[in-house]
Design an enzyme around this catalytic site. Structure first.
Site, PDB file in Angstrom:
ATOM      1  N   TRP A 130       0.856  -1.189   0.000  1.00 49.17           N
ATOM      2  CA  TRP A 130       0.000   0.000   0.000  1.00 49.17           C
ATOM      3  C   TRP A 130       0.890   1.237   0.000  1.00 49.17           C
ATOM      4  O   TRP A 130       1.841   1.336   0.792  1.00 49.17           O
ATOM      5  CB  TRP A 130      -0.889  -0.045   1.237  1.00 49.17           C
ATOM      6  N   ASP A 211      -0.936  -5.505   9.243  1.00 50.79           N
ATOM      7  CA  ASP A 211      -1.925  -4.490   8.867  1.00 50.79           C
ATOM      8  C   ASP A 211      -3.146  -5.233   8.328  1.00 50.79           C
ATOM      9  O   ASP A 211      -3.083  -5.868   7.275  1.00 50.79           O
ATOM     10  CB  ASP A 211      -1.336  -3.565   7.799  1.00 50.79           C
ATOM     11  N   ALA A 213      -6.977  -4.518   7.323  1.00 53.82           N
ATOM     12  CA  ALA A 213      -7.944  -3.446   7.095  1.00 53.82           C
ATOM     13  C   ALA A 213      -9.206  -3.915   6.387  1.00 53.82           C
ATOM     14  O   ALA A 213     -10.111  -3.107   6.163  1.00 53.82           O
ATOM     15  CB  ALA A 213      -7.285  -2.336   6.268  1.00 53.82           C
ATOM     16  N   LYS A 246     -13.403   0.026   6.360  1.00 57.15           N
ATOM     17  CA  LYS A 246     -13.900  -0.685   5.184  1.00 57.15           C
ATOM     18  C   LYS A 246     -15.037  -1.640   5.521  1.00 57.15           C
ATOM     19  O   LYS A 246     -16.081  -1.631   4.869  1.00 57.15           O
ATOM     20  CB  LYS A 246     -12.764  -1.458   4.511  1.00 57.15           C
TER      21      LYS A 246
END
Length: 392
Positions: A130, A211, A213, A246
């Site tokens: 990302w 991470d 998400a 999200k």
């Protein structure tokens, strides 16, 4: 005499933000904006989820103060998200969570903690990753080392090269991993690959920084958390940055959590003390509204069930679009095997420009595109346009 800001170096414009501006200015009726990274329904909306709307109404009706909650934010929120993410692992004094302003806040706080605890630690980052990961790491003053992750040409994870790189990492180095629904590639580690990564990290005394998400948007809430849970359980110390933006559709409310696991309860408490101090320096108190809404949803059986049902529908739409795109051409078949909202098209920057200029299709310069950035009735047009630019 020069001014205060005259010594600043020019900033390279953010390509994705520029892409959003260009897409919004394009009034062609067949436009497809597959660049912006938000979930969209078939008609192009990013809706407020039903359970979220109900929880917001309850909060509106019952909240009687906007006073500070403290540096940890909504304690019930962190507890509820901890149970959702870690399942049976949650509930010991070795694993704690703190509310943050979105996933970016969790990442920034986690890297600041690494810098405070081990300033010479290297952070191993997969390529590609990302785009905001590297600025956040560099902003914390940490050194980045790259490990190969995904090869665009073959549309595959370069696992042997990844393993070889991690086996060169030094004890105490940090390894950044995507928990599920890899952004930007959609290519996730399988169970066997997760097991190999776990063994390397545990054997070499590395620190995993996960991470996550997109829990619930790949294979489901439990399956998407499996790699994270197993890795956190296997090591003495871990850091996890989590986002609700999200899977609760709360992008503009910025709802995240930082979790840390220490070697024992005392070490974990010390880490939490440091996190709270660092959070005090960064934002003092986190915003309450989004976290309170998530807590209300997760603590109420009916709202939680409705949220899960709507989340299941979102995932089914994403996976249905993946299958349709994969079936359109053998060169795109890999998209059906990947997970989450993003994949990378086999196109060059010049072909990306042609998609935008000739076909009104907006994707990132790398070829990354949002699977659900198109309506169901636009899939054929999208696939035909991609094939046209690939074929020249």
């Amino acid at each position: 005499m020069s001014g205060l800001f005259s010594g600043l170096e020019p900033i390279e414009p953010d390509a994705l933000l520029q892409l959003m501006v260009m897409a919004r200015a394009d009034d062609r009726p067949h436009k497809i904006d597959a660049g912006v990274g938000v979930y969209k329904t078939s008609d192009g909306a990013t809706p407020v989820m039903r359970a979220v709307r109900e929880a917001e109404q309850r909060l509106h009706d019952t909240q009687d103060s906007k006073g500070y909650l403290g540096m940890r934010g909504d304690a019930g929120y962190a507890e509820a998200v901890g149970r959702l993410l870690f399942g049976p692992l949650w509930g010991t004094d070795r694993l704690v969570g703190l509310q943050t302003p979105g996933g970016c806040g969790a990442l920034a706080l986690g890297f600041a903690l690494v810098r405070a605890a081990r300033p010479d630690a290297k952070v191993w980052v997969g390529t590609p990753t990302w785009p905001n990961h590297e600025p956040l790491i560099k902003g914390a003053g940490l050194t980045i080392e790259a490990y190969p992750y995904y090869d665009k040409a073959s549309a595959s994870i370069q696992f042997d090269a990844m393993v070889a790189a991690l086996e060169r990492a030094d004890k105490g180095d940090v390894v950044l991993l995507h928990g599920c629904c890899h952004n930007p590639t959609g290519a996730d580690l399988d169970a066997g690959q997760w097991a190999k990564v776990r063994s390397i990290i545990a054997a070499r005394g590395l620190i995993p920084f996960i991470d996550i998400a997109y829990q619930g948007l790949g294979d489901g809430l439990e399956d998407d958390a499996a790699g994270t849970r197993a890795l956190v359980e296997a090591v003495d110390e871990a850091i996890v940055a989590q986002s609700c933006d999200k899977n609760f559709g709360m992008y503009r409310d910025r709802v995240g959590t930082l979790f840390v696991k220490g070697r024992d309860g005392e070490a974990t408490k010390l880490a939490l003390d440091w996190i709270m101090q660092l959070a005090r320096e960064l934002w003092s108190m986190p915003p309450d509204h989004g976290a309170a809404v998530v807590r209300i949803v997760l603590e109420d059986e009916a709202l939680r069930a409705d949220w899960r049902a709507e989340l299941d529908g979102m995932r089914e739409r994403i996976n249905g679009l993946r299958k349709a795109i994969a079936a359109s051409d053998p060169r795109l078949s890999y998209i059906g095997r990947q997970k989450g909202m993003f994949s990378m098209l086999p196109v060059t920057p010049e072909q990306v420009a042609r998609l935008r200029e000739e076909f009104a299709i907006y994707v990132a310069g790398s070829g990354r595109f949002n699977i659900c950035g198109m309506g169901d009735d636009q899939v054929d047009y999208f696939c035909d346009s991609v094939k046209a630019v690939i074929d020249g």
